[in-house]
Design an enzyme around this catalytic site. Structure first.
Site, PDB file in Angstrom:
ATOM      1  N   THR A   1      -0.022  11.224  -3.443  1.00 23.41           N
ATOM      2  CA  THR A   1       0.082  12.077  -4.726  1.00 23.41           C
ATOM      3  C   THR A   1      -0.598  13.702  -4.570  1.00 23.41           C
ATOM      4  OG1 THR A   1      -1.762  10.787  -5.693  1.00 23.41           O
ATOM      5  CG2 THR A   1       0.612  10.490  -6.324  1.00 23.41           C
ATOM      6  N   GLU A   2      -1.723  13.476  -3.478  1.00 28.01           N
ATOM      7  CA  GLU A   2      -2.399  14.645  -3.460  1.00 28.01           C
ATOM      8  C   GLU A   2      -2.633  14.797  -1.936  1.00 28.01           C
ATOM      9  OE1 GLU A   2      -5.565  15.972  -5.789  1.00 28.01           O
ATOM     10  OE2 GLU A   2      -4.753  15.159  -7.597  1.00 28.01           O
ATOM     11  N   ASN A   3      -2.697  15.952  -1.257  1.00 23.59           N
ATOM     12  CA  ASN A   3      -3.171  16.068   0.172  1.00 23.59           C
ATOM     13  C   ASN A   3      -2.922  17.526   0.595  1.00 23.59           C
ATOM     14  OD1 ASN A   3      -2.155  15.917   3.488  1.00 23.59           O
ATOM     15  ND2 ASN A   3      -4.149  15.316   2.896  1.00 23.59           N
TER      16      ASN A   3
END
Length: 305
Positions: free
Chosen positions: A204-206
């Protein structure tokens, strides 16, 4: 921890040694209640999924041959990811977390652990309340054992008895905490596979931020970061990790916690001083478009017709 222990983030409470654990305890129970609510009321009709998104770094032992360093690295992950994931996937807080916080609480003369306990009913209610695991991941640390002296006021950080190190050769294009260490992501994903029964994962976040504004929007370091981390996800897929999707963080420059608009994670540059907030693509936009269109890395030998 930053909201309820150090007070750096909203709501700005400095409840040393217990605030973060209490807040997390409520979050986990509330998450379970929402999952059950959806499961009982809407799932049959909507066939949707409810999961949780957890952000975690990877901890690598400084000396992989040292049992104390390996144990410290394990604590780093269990106090970070396991704190929330273990109750949801295995029914309770990690044993090492219960042991360490319990031991430190006893040293302080407290009758009960600063880490709250789930009742038997709560453990059953919480376990299995995630149809997928969202993972936010940015960086890695080397970890080794560090014994903190006895403190009347303990904290989340001193409870773990470890120190975090970085390799000065790791690229660090943005803030001080965010070093580019792609191989740590594959290890984190494989840890999740082993620990939690290979759950369905959505990244979901990178991504990576910049502290210096590049006038030509030539964020070559972001391209290299995305390339390295996405490549490690592909390796993890080959390892059998159940990764279904990936989201680069983030589409636009935006408000970043207590850093405000100074820390830019966006693929698109936003001119915040202009009242219309115009958006300009950075070089990483074109690169990321190619990855999306190929659903992976484009074949460099393929000739565009």
């Amino acid at each position: 921890e930053k909201g309820y222990e150090t007070g750096e983030h909203a709501p700005g409470l400095k409840l040393g040694g217990c605030g973060a654990y209490k807040a997390a305890h409520h979050i986990i129970k509330t998450h379970a209640k929402v999952w059950h609510s959806y499961n009982n009321t809407w799932r049959r009709e909507q066939r949707g999924m409810v999961g949780i998104s957890l952000t975690s770094g990877w901890g690598e032992p400084v000396d992989p041959h040292s049992q104390t360093d390996r144990d410290a690295a394990e604590r780093y992950i269990q106090f970070h990811l396991g704190w929330f994931a273990n109750p949801i996937y295995r029914g309770d807080y990690p044993e090492v977390m219960k042991n360490y916080v319990g031991k430190k609480s006893a040293q302080q003369g407290l009758g009960t652990s600063r880490l709250p306990a789930f009742s038997v009913q709560e453990k059953t209610y919480i376990k299995g309340t995630s149809d997928f695991l969202g993972i936010g991941h940015f960086t890695t640390r080397y970890v080794l054992q560090k014994n903190f002296p006895f403190l009347q006021v303990s904290s989340y950080h001193t409870d773990r008895d470890l120190a975090e190190l970085v390799d000065p050769n790791w690229p660090a294009p943005g803030p001080k905490w965010l070093y580019s260490v792609p191989w740590g992501f594959r290890r984190l994903l494989n840890f999740i596979k082993t620990q939690y029964g290979n759950p369905l994962i959505y990244v979901t976040e990178n991504g990576v931020s910049e502290t210096m504004q590049c006038p030509q929007l030539c964020d070559e370091w972001r391209i290299q970061y995305l390339k390295g981390y996405i490549n490690e996800i592909l390796k993890a897929l080959n390892d059998g990790v159940n990764v279904r999707g990936y989201t680069a963080w983030s589409l636009l420059d935006k408000f970043e916690w207590n850093k405000g608009f100074s820390e830019r994670f966006g693929l698109y540059h936003i001119d915040f001083k202009n009242k219309n907030k115009p958006r300009y693509p950075k070089a990483s936009v074109d690169y990321y478009k190619k990855i999306i269109s190929a659903n992976g890395f484009p074949n460099p030998r393929e000739v565009m017709s």
